[in-house]
Design an enzyme around this catalytic site. Structure first.
Site, mmCIF file in Angstrom:
data_model
loop_
_atom_site.group_PDB
_atom_site.id
_atom_site.type_symbol
_atom_site.label_atom_id
_atom_site.label_comp_id
_atom_site.label_asym_id
_atom_site.label_seq_id
_atom_site.Cartn_x
_atom_site.Cartn_y
_atom_site.Cartn_z
ATOM 1 N N GLY A 111 89.654 -3.589 8.458
ATOM 2 C CA GLY A 111 90.603 -2.545 8.118
ATOM 3 C C GLY A 111 90.858 -2.425 6.628
ATOM 4 O O GLY A 111 91.069 -1.324 6.115
ATOM 5 N N THR B 69 95.085 -0.934 18.473
ATOM 6 C CA THR B 69 94.432 -2.238 18.348
ATOM 7 C C THR B 69 95.457 -3.365 18.247
ATOM 8 O O THR B 69 96.616 -3.124 17.869
ATOM 9 C CB THR B 69 93.555 -2.255 17.067
ATOM 10 O OG1 THR B 69 92.767 -3.440 17.037
ATOM 11 C CG2 THR B 69 94.393 -2.216 15.795
ATOM 12 N N ARG C 113 100.442 -8.670 8.794
ATOM 13 C CA ARG C 113 99.276 -7.930 8.288
ATOM 14 C C ARG C 113 99.081 -6.649 9.103
ATOM 15 O O ARG C 113 99.156 -6.641 10.326
ATOM 16 C CB ARG C 113 98.030 -8.812 8.392
ATOM 17 C CG ARG C 113 96.721 -8.138 7.945
ATOM 18 C CD ARG C 113 95.941 -7.531 9.110
ATOM 19 N NE ARG C 113 94.643 -7.003 8.678
ATOM 20 C CZ ARG C 113 93.851 -6.285 9.467
ATOM 21 N NH1 ARG C 113 94.203 -6.009 10.704
ATOM 22 N NH2 ARG C 113 92.699 -5.831 9.020
ATOM 23 N N VAL C 114 98.843 -5.563 8.402
ATOM 24 C CA VAL C 114 98.575 -4.282 9.067
ATOM 25 C C VAL C 114 97.183 -3.830 8.649
ATOM 26 O O VAL C 114 96.833 -3.871 7.464
ATOM 27 C CB VAL C 114 99.633 -3.233 8.665
ATOM 28 C CG1 VAL C 114 99.264 -1.859 9.185
ATOM 29 C CG2 VAL C 114 101.008 -3.635 9.190
ATOM 30 N N GLY C 115 96.399 -3.425 9.621
ATOM 31 C CA GLY C 115 95.037 -2.964 9.323
ATOM 32 C C GLY C 115 94.989 -1.462 9.100
ATOM 33 O O GLY C 115 96.002 -0.815 8.818
ATOM 34 N N ASP C 116 93.807 -0.935 9.239
ATOM 35 C CA ASP C 116 93.594 0.502 9.022
ATOM 36 C C ASP C 116 94.055 1.350 10.212
ATOM 37 O O ASP C 116 94.393 2.528 10.061
ATOM 38 C CB ASP C 116 92.110 0.785 8.780
ATOM 39 C CG ASP C 116 91.245 0.302 9.946
ATOM 40 O OD1 ASP C 116 91.559 -0.768 10.522
ATOM 41 O OD2 ASP C 116 90.260 0.975 10.273
ATOM 42 N N THR D 155 88.645 -2.067 17.870
ATOM 43 C CA THR D 155 89.751 -1.138 18.049
ATOM 44 C C THR D 155 89.261 -0.022 18.942
ATOM 45 O O THR D 155 88.087 0.335 18.866
ATOM 46 C CB THR D 155 90.096 -0.551 16.662
ATOM 47 O OG1 THR D 155 90.613 -1.613 15.869
ATOM 48 C CG2 THR D 155 91.077 0.581 16.724
ATOM 49 N N SER E 161 91.218 -7.363 22.226
ATOM 50 C CA SER E 161 91.417 -6.807 20.885
ATOM 51 C C SER E 161 92.287 -5.548 20.864
ATOM 52 O O SER E 161 92.460 -4.940 19.814
ATOM 53 C CB SER E 161 90.063 -6.504 20.240
ATOM 54 O OG SER E 161 89.336 -5.605 21.038
ATOM 55 N N THR F 266 86.531 1.461 13.028
ATOM 56 C CA THR F 266 86.724 0.110 13.543
ATOM 57 C C THR F 266 86.068 -0.845 12.556
ATOM 58 O O THR F 266 85.199 -0.449 11.788
ATOM 59 C CB THR F 266 86.124 -0.012 14.967
ATOM 60 O OG1 THR F 266 86.373 -1.321 15.467
ATOM 61 C CG2 THR F 266 84.639 0.267 14.991
ATOM 62 N N GLY F 267 86.499 -2.078 12.572
ATOM 63 C CA GLY F 267 85.942 -3.052 11.632
ATOM 64 C C GLY F 267 86.989 -3.530 10.650
ATOM 65 O O GLY F 267 88.186 -3.430 10.922
HETATM 66 N N1 ASP Z 1 90.141 -2.161 12.229
HETATM 67 C C1 ASP Z 1 90.848 -3.203 12.916
HETATM 68 C C2 ASP Z 1 91.734 -3.934 11.938
HETATM 69 O O1 ASP Z 1 91.372 -4.098 10.801
HETATM 70 C C3 ASP Z 1 89.969 -4.171 13.621
HETATM 71 C C4 ASP Z 1 88.725 -3.625 14.263
HETATM 72 O O2 ASP Z 1 88.633 -2.465 14.606
HETATM 73 O O3 ASP Z 1 87.763 -4.356 14.456
HETATM 74 O O4 ASP Z 1 92.765 -4.394 12.348
#
Ligand code: ASP
Length: 339
Positions: free
Chosen positions: A253, A217, A227-230, A199, A83, A250-251
């Site tokens: 985004g 991450t 796609r871009v996350g947080d 992440t 990941s 994390t989680g």
């Molecule tokens: N926050 C990350 C994302 O949305 C993924 C993660 O940390 O689980 O890309």
């Protein structure tokens, strides 16, 4: 310096459980003690190895910024980590695209998003911060910049990740989901220890009392290309304010971005919330807005304040974080959660 016994005694009995080495203590932490020496904390159990690399810099009175960059390079280069960085699971088109950001004690920050072929996006993010007038570079522009700076173009898709992606393609249900820990991505069970998300977010306080943070991450597995996350978004996946503290996430985004999560955690700490309480309030903000969906997803926040106190909180059980200071280099703490 405080001993482990004093550390445990200094904590109250309502917080997260501590796991260190093979031992699991039943003691609880509400607010970690004030620490006048360096400390580094980071998300998930792979944070232990990352912290160890960061600690080599912190223990020699190095700068927190250097420590967090070195620290998160460890999971970035680890092919068994599915990941983050090299070995990360690809997007739905089979491309490994990486997101990362870094922030220092002066409020300088740099970020890259949807970057392909570069093993250490965190170091590219640092150069965006130090060598350009910008904060963020994305996609082919970020790659072009990385190559100009001398980074090597590499294939980041390793055979096990490619295999998992090909399995996923058999159904190819486009429903990127951040699962609850240990419930592996459905419909395809990933081989080995692969997870479809997670992440590394790292926060460090150095001997000079300065804070920095890094976050990197491969994002949500099988996401839409682009796609871009947080994680690379300053204020969402990471925020540092050297007067107050730092936070990372994390989680899912999208939920963290919608709530500008890490900035919120830092602002709550500015108002006097202890780190865990600040993380909890940021989690509750997400849950209150979307009570039904929020219960099915994972979001976790991790925070460190200027006094070296730390804490975390997640929606779901299973979020852990690693802590490393002069007393213990391999502490793993299970965060409290809403569920
Ligand atoms: N926050 C990350 C994302 O949305 C993924 C993660 O940390 O689980 O890309």
């Amino acid at each position: 310096m405080i001993s482990r016994r004093k550390f445990l005694a200094a904590t109250s009995l309502t917080g997260a459980s501590i796991v260190t080495g093979n031992k699991s203590f039943s003691n609880f932490v509400k607010e970690s003690p004030v620490l006048n020496s360096p400390i580094v904390i980071s998300t998930w159990d792979f944070g232990i190895a990352a912290n160890a690399a960061a600690w080599q810099i912190l223990k020699n009175k190095g700068r927190a910024l250097d420590a967090v960059e070195k620290g998160v390079q460890v999971p970035e280069a680890d092919p068994t980590n599915s990941s983050v960085g090299y070995g990360g699971l690809p997007d739905r088109d089979g491309r490994v695209t990486l997101d990362a950001c870094i922030m220092d004690e002066l409020g300088n920050c740099g970020s890259v998003a949807a970057l392909e072929h570069i093993m250490h996006p965190i170091s590219v993010a640092r150069l965006v911060m130090e060598k350009t007038p910008h904060v963020m570079l994305v996609g082919t522009g970020a790659l072009q910049f990385a190559l100009e700076q001398g980074f090597k173009k590499e294939n980041l898709l390793i055979p096990s990740s490619e295999k998992a992606w090909k399995e996923w393609l058999k159904n190819a249900k486009y429903q990127p989901e951040i699962n609850i820990e240990n419930k592996l991505f459905s419909p395809t069970k990933l081989p080995g220890n692969q997870f479809n998300h997670d992440t590394i977010g790292m926060l460090a306080l150095d001997a000079a009392g300065n804070l920095s943070g890094a976050c990197t991450t491969s994002g949500m597995a099988y996401k839409m290309h682009g796609r871009v996350g947080d994680s690379p978004i300053i204020g969402a996946g990471l925020y540092i304010d050297n007067e107050v503290g730092g936070a990372t996430s994390t989680g899912v985004g999208e939920e963290v971005i919608r709530n500008v999560g890490s900035f919120l955690v830092v602002e709550l700490m500015r108002q006097g919330y202890p780190p865990e309480e600040a993380c909890k309030e940021a989690v509750m903000r997400i849950i209150r807005k979307k009570p039904n969906t929020a219960k099915e997803i994972q979001v976790g926040f991790l925070a460190l304040n200027k006094k070296g106190q730390y804490g975390a909180f997640a929606i779901q059980k299973g979020f852990s974080y690693a802590v490393c200071d002069a007393n213990d280099q391999k502490l793993l703490v299970k965060a409290n959660s809403y569920s």
